[in-house]
Motif scaffolding. Structure first.
Motif, PDB file in Angstrom:
ATOM      1  N   SER A   1       0.863  -1.216  -0.067  1.00  0.00           N
ATOM      2  CA  SER A   1      -0.098   0.267   0.002  1.00  0.00           C
ATOM      3  C   SER A   1       0.917   1.194   0.001  1.00  0.00           C
ATOM      4  O   SER A   1       0.679   2.401   0.841  1.00  0.00           O
TER       5      SER A   1
ATOM      6  N   ASP B   1       1.031   1.554  -5.897  1.00  0.00           N
ATOM      7  CA  ASP B   1      -0.110   2.171  -6.431  1.00  0.00           C
ATOM      8  C   ASP B   1       0.165   2.637  -7.825  1.00  0.00           C
ATOM      9  O   ASP B   1      -0.664   2.721  -9.000  1.00  0.00           O
TER      10      ASP B   1
ATOM     11  N   MET C   1       0.315  -0.279 -10.164  1.00  0.00           N
ATOM     12  CA  MET C   1      -1.131  -0.881 -10.282  1.00  0.00           C
ATOM     13  C   MET C   1      -1.992   0.041 -11.242  1.00  0.00           C
ATOM     14  O   MET C   1      -2.800  -0.600 -12.172  1.00  0.00           O
TER      15      MET C   1
ATOM     16  N   SER D   1      -3.879  -1.275 -14.476  1.00  0.00           N
ATOM     17  CA  SER D   1      -4.932  -1.345 -14.659  1.00  0.00           C
ATOM     18  C   SER D   1      -5.447  -0.438 -15.830  1.00  0.00           C
ATOM     19  O   SER D   1      -6.132  -0.857 -16.787  1.00  0.00           O
TER      20      SER D   1
ATOM     21  N   GLU E   1     -11.927  -4.776 -14.256  1.00  0.00           N
ATOM     22  CA  GLU E   1     -11.620  -4.415 -12.857  1.00  0.00           C
ATOM     23  C   GLU E   1     -10.247  -5.251 -12.534  1.00  0.00           C
ATOM     24  O   GLU E   1     -10.090  -6.458 -12.473  1.00  0.00           O
TER      25      GLU E   1
ATOM     26  N   SER F   1      -6.952  -6.026  -9.552  1.00  0.00           N
ATOM     27  CA  SER F   1      -6.762  -6.152  -8.127  1.00  0.00           C
ATOM     28  C   SER F   1      -5.576  -6.778  -8.095  1.00  0.00           C
ATOM     29  O   SER F   1      -5.144  -7.541  -8.804  1.00  0.00           O
ATOM     30  N   PRO F   2      -4.891  -6.739  -6.919  1.00  0.00           N
ATOM     31  CA  PRO F   2      -3.518  -7.521  -6.749  1.00  0.00           C
ATOM     32  C   PRO F   2      -3.841  -8.984  -6.829  1.00  0.00           C
ATOM     33  O   PRO F   2      -2.798  -9.642  -6.940  1.00  0.00           O
ATOM     34  N   ASP F   3      -4.851  -9.500  -6.483  1.00  0.00           N
ATOM     35  CA  ASP F   3      -5.227 -10.963  -6.567  1.00  0.00           C
ATOM     36  C   ASP F   3      -5.614 -11.377  -8.079  1.00  0.00           C
ATOM     37  O   ASP F   3      -5.603 -12.533  -8.165  1.00  0.00           O
ATOM     38  N   SER F   4      -5.824 -10.435  -8.717  1.00  0.00           N
ATOM     39  CA  SER F   4      -6.163 -10.712 -10.373  1.00  0.00           C
ATOM     40  C   SER F   4      -4.841 -11.577 -11.008  1.00  0.00           C
ATOM     41  O   SER F   4      -3.817 -11.290 -10.920  1.00  0.00           O
TER      42      SER F   4
END
Length: 83
Positions: free
Chosen positions: A2, A7, A10, A14, A21, A23-26
Motif C-alpha cells: 500500500s 499504486d 497498479m 489497470s 477491474e 486487483s492485486p489478486d487478479s
C-alpha cells in the motif's frame, strides 16, 4: 503493498487491462491476457519505472500482486546499485 510505488504499478496494469477491474489478486488468466497484452504491459512498466523485466518474468508471476512485488524489488535493487 500500500505504498506509492505499488499504486503507480497498479495504475499501469489497470490502464493496460481497462475496462476490466484489476486487483492485486487478479491473475492474468482472469484478465484474459495474451502474449501481446503481456508484452505491452512489460514495455509500459519498463518505460515508466526504468526496470529490467523480461518475457519470462511476465509469464511466471502468479498474479498482479506478484508482478507489483517483482517491479518494486527491481526498483529497489536499481536504487541500491546506483548509490
Amino acid at each position: 503493498m500500500s505504498n506509492e510505488k505499488s499504486d503507480d504499478v497498479m495504475s499501469v496494469v489497470s490502464e493496460e487491462f481497462a475496462p476490466l477491474e484489476v486487483s492485486p489478486d487478479s491473475t492474468f488468466d482472469d484478465l484474459t491476457a495474451d502474449s501481446v497484452s503481456l508484452l505491452r504491459l512489460m514495455v509500459a512498466i519498463q518505460s515508466k519505472f526504468d526496470v529490467d523485466l523480461d518475457v519470462v518474468d511476465m509469464f511466471t508471476v502468479g498474479n498482479v500482486g506478484d508482478l507489483i512485488q517483482l517491479v518494486e524489488e527491481r526498483m529497489d535493487r536499481r536504487g541500491v546499485a546506483q548509490t
